[in-house]
Enzyme design. Sequence first.
Site, PDB file in Angstrom:
ATOM      1  N   MET A  63       0.800  -1.222   0.000  1.00 35.69           N
ATOM      2  CA  MET A  63       0.000   0.000   0.000  1.00 35.69           C
ATOM      3  C   MET A  63       0.836   1.277   0.000  1.00 35.69           C
ATOM      4  O   MET A  63       0.299   2.374   0.102  1.00 35.69           O
ATOM      5  CB  MET A  63      -0.965   0.023   1.186  1.00 35.69           C
ATOM      6  CG  MET A  63      -1.938  -1.129   1.200  1.00 35.69           C
ATOM      7  SD  MET A  63      -2.859  -1.235  -0.329  1.00 35.69           S
ATOM      8  CE  MET A  63      -3.514  -2.882  -0.182  1.00 35.69           C
ATOM      9  N   CYS A  64       2.143   1.145  -0.110  1.00 35.72           N
ATOM     10  CA  CYS A  64       3.012   2.327  -0.158  1.00 35.72           C
ATOM     11  C   CYS A  64       3.038   2.919  -1.561  1.00 35.72           C
ATOM     12  O   CYS A  64       3.081   2.191  -2.550  1.00 35.72           O
ATOM     13  CB  CYS A  64       4.434   1.969   0.259  1.00 35.72           C
ATOM     14  SG  CYS A  64       4.632   1.793   2.029  1.00 35.72           S
ATOM     15  N   HIS A  65       3.030   4.247  -1.605  1.00 36.31           N
ATOM     16  CA  HIS A  65       3.133   4.957  -2.880  1.00 36.31           C
ATOM     17  C   HIS A  65       4.583   5.015  -3.332  1.00 36.31           C
ATOM     18  O   HIS A  65       5.500   5.004  -2.502  1.00 36.31           O
ATOM     19  CB  HIS A  65       2.604   6.392  -2.724  1.00 36.31           C
ATOM     20  CG  HIS A  65       1.148   6.457  -2.456  1.00 36.31           C
ATOM     21  ND1 HIS A  65       0.625   6.313  -1.182  1.00 36.31           N
ATOM     22  CD2 HIS A  65       0.096   6.632  -3.278  1.00 36.31           C
ATOM     23  CE1 HIS A  65      -0.692   6.399  -1.240  1.00 36.31           C
ATOM     24  NE2 HIS A  65      -1.043   6.603  -2.511  1.00 36.31           N
ATOM     25  N   ILE A  92       7.807   4.664   6.218  1.00 35.22           N
ATOM     26  CA  ILE A  92       8.069   3.267   5.886  1.00 35.22           C
ATOM     27  C   ILE A  92       9.419   3.142   5.186  1.00 35.22           C
ATOM     28  O   ILE A  92      10.166   2.175   5.417  1.00 35.22           O
ATOM     29  CB  ILE A  92       6.931   2.679   5.025  1.00 35.22           C
ATOM     30  CG1 ILE A  92       5.576   2.823   5.742  1.00 35.22           C
ATOM     31  CG2 ILE A  92       7.201   1.213   4.698  1.00 35.22           C
ATOM     32  CD1 ILE A  92       5.510   2.216   7.134  1.00 35.22           C
ATOM     33  N   ASP A 136      23.437 -10.935   7.548  1.00 38.15           N
ATOM     34  CA  ASP A 136      23.834 -11.792   6.438  1.00 38.15           C
ATOM     35  C   ASP A 136      25.351 -11.869   6.301  1.00 38.15           C
ATOM     36  O   ASP A 136      25.916 -12.946   6.087  1.00 38.15           O
ATOM     37  CB  ASP A 136      23.226 -11.279   5.131  1.00 38.15           C
ATOM     38  CG  ASP A 136      23.686 -12.091   3.938  1.00 38.15           C
ATOM     39  OD1 ASP A 136      23.477 -13.331   3.941  1.00 38.15           O
ATOM     40  OD2 ASP A 136      24.263 -11.496   3.014  1.00 38.15           O
TER      41      ASP A 136
END
Length: 169
Positions: A76-78, A113, A128
């Site tokens: 839902m992020c633009h 976000i 990692d």
Amino acid sequence: MTDSLTHFNDQSRAKMVDVTNKTVTSRMAAATGKITMQPATLARIHAGKVKKGDVLAVAQVAGIMAAKQTSSLIPMCHLIPLTGVDLHFSDDRQTTITVTATVKTKHVTGVEIEALLAVQTSLLTIYDMCKAMDRGMKMTDIHLIEKAGGKSGHFVYDQSTMNQGGASN
């Protein structure tokens, strides 16, 4: 906070919020997080003795790349044109590295976000690159520390308020 659910259409299905009529403003978000490891792992990072290379340099680039890809990963992020992404690393010289990401834009929606994803991706990259010597690393305390711009105004993380389940503006 508003009681209306803005990410649902009239059929109660998910939608991306329409930001067409929102005002373009300068926006900034900063987020942070920590990764805790064995003292020997942090010492090897400082000494540049990790076989995969310069851990913090790679984590920095990974965080920047992640911020730029947020809309591809979070449904839902633009797609937001970022005007700046910066990551800083600090540590306690014992077991913990702290990552702080600051993301900026001049757009109609915020970059919280993007900042959070930059931090998490940087932490995952550290994991990692060091997992062969330390699989017990732990990522914690990932959260927004500040946000500025937009309709909801300025937010600064307040540890004392957050312990009680509230937020500060």
